[in-house]
Design a protein around this motif. Structure first.
Motif, PDB file in Angstrom:
ATOM      1  N   ARG A   1       0.067  -2.290 -12.740  1.00 31.57           N
ATOM      2  CA  ARG A   1       0.286  -2.904 -14.067  1.00 31.57           C
ATOM      3  C   ARG A   1       1.741  -2.734 -14.493  1.00 31.57           C
ATOM      4  N   LYS A   2       2.283  -1.519 -14.273  1.00 32.32           N
ATOM      5  CA  LYS A   2       3.658  -1.245 -14.716  1.00 32.32           C
ATOM      6  C   LYS A   2       4.699  -1.985 -13.865  1.00 32.32           C
ATOM      7  N   THR A   3       4.282  -2.490 -12.694  1.00 30.29           N
ATOM      8  CA  THR A   3       5.193  -3.266 -11.845  1.00 30.29           C
ATOM      9  C   THR A   3       5.075  -4.763 -12.149  1.00 30.29           C
TER      10      THR A   3
ATOM     11  N   ASP B   1     -11.959   3.622  -9.696  1.00 34.60           N
ATOM     12  CA  ASP B   1     -11.730   5.028 -10.078  1.00 34.60           C
ATOM     13  C   ASP B   1     -10.377   5.549  -9.582  1.00 34.60           C
ATOM     14  N   ASN B   2      -9.399   4.648  -9.448  1.00 35.51           N
ATOM     15  CA  ASN B   2      -8.040   5.067  -9.089  1.00 35.51           C
ATOM     16  C   ASN B   2      -7.062   4.595 -10.181  1.00 35.51           C
ATOM     17  N   PRO B   3      -7.125   5.233 -11.377  1.00 33.85           N
ATOM     18  CA  PRO B   3      -6.307   4.745 -12.492  1.00 33.85           C
ATOM     19  C   PRO B   3      -4.812   4.849 -12.226  1.00 33.85           C
TER      20      PRO B   3
ATOM     21  N   GLN C   1       2.950  13.600  -6.965  1.00 29.55           N
ATOM     22  CA  GLN C   1       2.315  12.574  -7.786  1.00 29.55           C
ATOM     23  C   GLN C   1       2.500  12.857  -9.275  1.00 29.55           C
ATOM     24  N   GLY C   2       2.358  11.798 -10.097  1.00 29.06           N
ATOM     25  CA  GLY C   2       2.367  11.953 -11.552  1.00 29.06           C
ATOM     26  C   GLY C   2       3.738  12.170 -12.158  1.00 29.06           C
ATOM     27  N   ARG C   3       4.800  11.854 -11.392  1.00 27.19           N
ATOM     28  CA  ARG C   3       6.168  12.025 -11.909  1.00 27.19           C
ATOM     29  C   ARG C   3       6.919  10.694 -11.995  1.00 27.19           C
ATOM     30  N   GLY C   4       6.199   9.599 -11.852  1.00 25.34           N
ATOM     31  CA  GLY C   4       6.847   8.284 -11.924  1.00 25.34           C
ATOM     32  C   GLY C   4       7.383   7.778 -10.600  1.00 25.34           C
ATOM     33  N   ILE C   5       7.229   8.565  -9.523  1.00 29.95           N
ATOM     34  CA  ILE C   5       7.803   8.152  -8.230  1.00 29.95           C
ATOM     35  C   ILE C   5       7.030   6.964  -7.650  1.00 29.95           C
ATOM     36  N   GLY C   6       5.692   6.987  -7.809  1.00 27.65           N
ATOM     37  CA  GLY C   6       4.870   5.892  -7.278  1.00 27.65           C
ATOM     38  C   GLY C   6       5.250   4.561  -7.906  1.00 27.65           C
ATOM     39  N   THR C   7       5.508   4.573  -9.212  1.00 27.29           N
ATOM     40  CA  THR C   7       5.928   3.337  -9.887  1.00 27.29           C
ATOM     41  C   THR C   7       7.302   2.912  -9.377  1.00 27.29           C
ATOM     42  N   ALA C   8       8.214   3.863  -9.266  1.00 25.36           N
ATOM     43  CA  ALA C   8       9.581   3.540  -8.831  1.00 25.36           C
ATOM     44  C   ALA C   8       9.576   2.925  -7.435  1.00 25.36           C
TER      45      ALA C   8
ATOM     46  N   GLY D   1       0.865  -1.183   0.000  1.00 21.09           N
ATOM     47  CA  GLY D   1       0.000   0.000   0.000  1.00 21.09           C
ATOM     48  C   GLY D   1       0.897   1.226   0.000  1.00 21.09           C
ATOM     49  N   SER D   2       0.445   2.307  -0.615  1.00 24.78           N
ATOM     50  CA  SER D   2       1.335   3.468  -0.702  1.00 24.78           C
ATOM     51  C   SER D   2       0.576   4.764  -0.925  1.00 24.78           C
ATOM     52  N   TRP D   3       1.235   5.863  -0.648  1.00 21.93           N
ATOM     53  CA  TRP D   3       0.696   7.176  -1.002  1.00 21.93           C
ATOM     54  C   TRP D   3       1.846   8.167  -1.130  1.00 21.93           C
ATOM     55  N   LEU D   4       1.566   9.214  -1.909  1.00 24.13           N
ATOM     56  CA  LEU D   4       2.524  10.318  -2.079  1.00 24.13           C
ATOM     57  C   LEU D   4       1.813  11.623  -1.771  1.00 24.13           C
ATOM     58  N   GLY D   5       2.528  12.586  -1.217  1.00 20.05           N
ATOM     59  CA  GLY D   5       1.982  13.940  -1.116  1.00 20.05           C
ATOM     60  C   GLY D   5       1.580  14.379  -2.527  1.00 20.05           C
TER      61      GLY D   5
ATOM     62  N   ARG E   1      -3.816   1.737 -10.232  1.00 21.18           N
ATOM     63  CA  ARG E   1      -3.914   0.543 -11.089  1.00 21.18           C
ATOM     64  C   ARG E   1      -2.805   0.534 -12.131  1.00 21.18           C
ATOM     65  N   ALA E   2      -2.448   1.735 -12.647  1.00 20.91           N
ATOM     66  CA  ALA E   2      -1.360   1.816 -13.638  1.00 20.91           C
ATOM     67  C   ALA E   2      -0.023   1.446 -12.997  1.00 20.91           C
ATOM     68  N   VAL E   3       0.201   1.902 -11.764  1.00 17.72           N
ATOM     69  CA  VAL E   3       1.446   1.548 -11.065  1.00 17.72           C
ATOM     70  C   VAL E   3       1.537   0.025 -10.918  1.00 17.72           C
TER      71      VAL E   3
HETATM   72  C1  COA Z   1      -1.199   5.976  -6.510  1.00 21.67           C
HETATM   73  C2  COA Z   1       0.093   6.782  -6.428  1.00 21.67           C
HETATM   74  C3  COA Z   1       0.950   6.209  -5.305  1.00 21.67           C
HETATM   75  C4  COA Z   1       0.812   6.614  -7.775  1.00 21.67           C
HETATM   76  O1  COA Z   1       2.010   7.345  -7.745  1.00 21.67           O
HETATM   77  P1  COA Z   1       2.393   8.378  -8.923  1.00 21.67           P
HETATM   78  O2  COA Z   1       3.791   8.791  -8.720  1.00 21.67           O
HETATM   79  O3  COA Z   1       1.355   9.410  -8.972  1.00 21.67           O
HETATM   80  O4  COA Z   1       2.278   7.437 -10.193  1.00 21.67           O
HETATM   81  P2  COA Z   1       3.266   7.394 -11.442  1.00 21.67           P
HETATM   82  O5  COA Z   1       3.555   8.785 -11.888  1.00 21.67           O
HETATM   83  O6  COA Z   1       4.407   6.499 -11.123  1.00 21.67           O
HETATM   84  O7  COA Z   1       2.379   6.608 -12.502  1.00 21.67           O
HETATM   85  C5  COA Z   1       1.038   6.855 -12.583  1.00 21.67           C
HETATM   86  C6  COA Z   1       0.526   6.184 -13.849  1.00 21.67           C
HETATM   87  O8  COA Z   1      -0.880   6.297 -13.791  1.00 21.67           O
HETATM   88  C7  COA Z   1      -1.332   6.854 -14.975  1.00 21.67           C
HETATM   89  N1  COA Z   1      -2.512   7.639 -14.687  1.00 21.67           N
HETATM   90  C8  COA Z   1      -2.654   8.617 -13.781  1.00 21.67           C
HETATM   91  N2  COA Z   1      -3.886   9.129 -13.846  1.00 21.67           N
HETATM   92  C9  COA Z   1      -4.509   8.441 -14.821  1.00 21.67           C
HETATM   93  C10 COA Z   1      -5.812   8.490 -15.395  1.00 21.67           C
HETATM   94  N3  COA Z   1      -6.730   9.363 -14.949  1.00 21.67           N
HETATM   95  N4  COA Z   1      -6.129   7.631 -16.372  1.00 21.67           N
HETATM   96  C11 COA Z   1      -5.221   6.717 -16.811  1.00 21.67           C
HETATM   97  N5  COA Z   1      -3.979   6.627 -16.324  1.00 21.67           N
HETATM   98  C12 COA Z   1      -3.631   7.477 -15.350  1.00 21.67           C
HETATM   99  C13 COA Z   1      -0.214   7.741 -15.433  1.00 21.67           C
HETATM  100  O9  COA Z   1      -0.345   8.008 -16.813  1.00 21.67           O
HETATM  101  C14 COA Z   1       1.004   6.902 -15.113  1.00 21.67           C
HETATM  102  O10 COA Z   1       1.243   5.944 -16.091  1.00 21.67           O
HETATM  103  P3  COA Z   1       2.307   6.249 -17.280  1.00 21.67           P
HETATM  104  O11 COA Z   1       3.611   6.547 -16.628  1.00 21.67           O
HETATM  105  O12 COA Z   1       2.331   4.962 -18.057  1.00 21.67           O
HETATM  106  O13 COA Z   1       1.784   7.405 -18.033  1.00 21.67           O
HETATM  107  C15 COA Z   1      -0.142   8.289  -6.176  1.00 21.67           C
HETATM  108  O14 COA Z   1      -0.799   8.845  -7.279  1.00 21.67           O
HETATM  109  C16 COA Z   1      -0.947   8.553  -4.922  1.00 21.67           C
HETATM  110  O15 COA Z   1      -0.388   8.692  -3.862  1.00 21.67           O
HETATM  111  N6  COA Z   1      -2.299   8.668  -5.048  1.00 21.67           N
HETATM  112  C17 COA Z   1      -3.144   8.940  -3.906  1.00 21.67           C
HETATM  113  C18 COA Z   1      -3.123   7.808  -2.893  1.00 21.67           C
HETATM  114  C19 COA Z   1      -3.422   6.488  -3.526  1.00 21.67           C
HETATM  115  O16 COA Z   1      -4.211   6.365  -4.445  1.00 21.67           O
HETATM  116  N7  COA Z   1      -2.775   5.438  -2.989  1.00 21.67           N
HETATM  117  C20 COA Z   1      -2.968   4.089  -3.461  1.00 21.67           C
HETATM  118  C21 COA Z   1      -4.180   3.540  -2.807  1.00 21.67           C
HETATM  119  S1  COA Z   1      -4.589   1.940  -3.535  1.00 21.67           S
END
Ligand code: COA
Length: 225
Positions: free
Chosen positions: A161-163, A152-154, A120-127, A112-116, A157-159
């Motif tokens: 899939r990418k992992t 509704d948390n794409p 978000q959206g800079r690839g850190i969550g995937t890393a 489980g994870s979260w970012l401020g 879900r993308a993180v």
């Molecule tokens: C979930 C979370 C940890 C992901 O970290 P992040 O650094 O934002 O994610 P990344 O930048 O590594 O990658 C996000 C991917 O999601 C995709 N994405 C984001 N919003 C999207 C949307 N609305 N539709 C489709 N794809 C989407 C991005 O395009 C990216 O994929 P890509 O690199 O192939 O383009 C972060 O967004 C977060 O903290 N969110 C709030 C808390 C949360 O949801 N925690 C998880 C609970 S299950």
């Protein structure tokens, strides 16, 4: 020297990979994590199964501290959490966790994870997910890692899939009084998509002992015998 990390080696675990660093959550990190946790998502969106992020800012420091203190207090080989503060380029950005029960038997647990929000959206969550999964498979003998995310948390879900996680069914759950679909995901070692930087780890032998590995004791295979 005997320290808090002698009692709980999780506190001294460090996992680094290029700009990413995961550190056990020591007390000095609780306040900064609480500050970050006051802005994770929009007010009308709830990404978490348990809506802890709605805690008012004034109560967040106690909420975050009590969560971590509670997990420390109940840490045992039978049930443990490995929560990490995540740094990127030396800056605290969020948290990455792993929770498990009966790990010596199942070798399975959930991330489980979260970012401020500003990180978000800079690839850190995937890393950070790729890093913790590599750590769990390579250094702690995990065999399955699961995760969940609402429909509704794409981003989450993308993180996954990418992992390399694959779909593992859905659950219908109560989210703030309304029905919501929670996707279950599972990752096996062969499917892991690794981060582009190798891992460096500190504190692993002590941590492994603290979760019951390398103790020389056999886990009972069949309790009925
Ligand atoms: C979930 C979370 C940890 C992901 O970290 P992040 O650094 O934002 O994610 P990344 O930048 O590594 O990658 C996000 C991917 O999601 C995709 N994405 C984001 N919003 C999207 C949307 N609305 N539709 C489709 N794809 C989407 C991005 O395009 C990216 O994929 P890509 O690199 O192939 O383009 C972060 O967004 C977060 O903290 N969110 C709030 C808390 C949360 O949801 N925690 C998880 C609970 S299950």
């Amino acid at each position: 020297m005997t320290t808090a990390a002698t009692a709980l080696p999780l506190l001294a675990l460090r996992i680094t990979a290029g700009p990413v660093e995961l550190r056990g959550v020591t007390d000095d990190l609780l306040g900064p994590l609480a500050d970050l946790a006051t802005d994770i998502h929009e007010a009308d969106f709830m990404p978490f199964g348990f809506p802890w992020s709605l805690t008012p800012a004034s109560e967040m420091p106690r909420n975050v501290a009590q969560y971590h203190w509670g997990k420390r207090a109940s840490f045992s080989p039978a049930q443990w959490n490995a929560d990490f503060a995540v740094f990127f380029d030396g800056e605290l950005v969020g948290a990455q966790g792993f929770t498990t029960k009966d790990y010596l038997v199942t070798r399975c647990g959930e991330t489980g994870s979260w970012l401020g929000r500003r990180f978000q959206g800079r690839g850190i969550g995937t890393a950070m997910r790729q890093v913790i999964c590599a750590f769990l498979f390579d250094h702690v003998d995990a065999q399955y890692i699961t995760s969940t995310a609402f429909t509704d948390n794409p981003a989450s879900r993308a993180v996954s899939r990418k992992t390399g996680y694959t779909d593992n069914g859905v659950d219908r759950v109560n989210r703030l009084g309304k029905p919501a679909t929670m996707h279950r995901l599972v990752l096996e070692p062969a499917n892991l998509v690794r981060y582009k930087h190798d891992l460096n780890v500190e504190g692993v032998p002590e941590f492994r002992k603290s979760i019951g590995l390398d103790t020389g004791e056999q886990v009972p295979q069949d309790q009925s015998r």
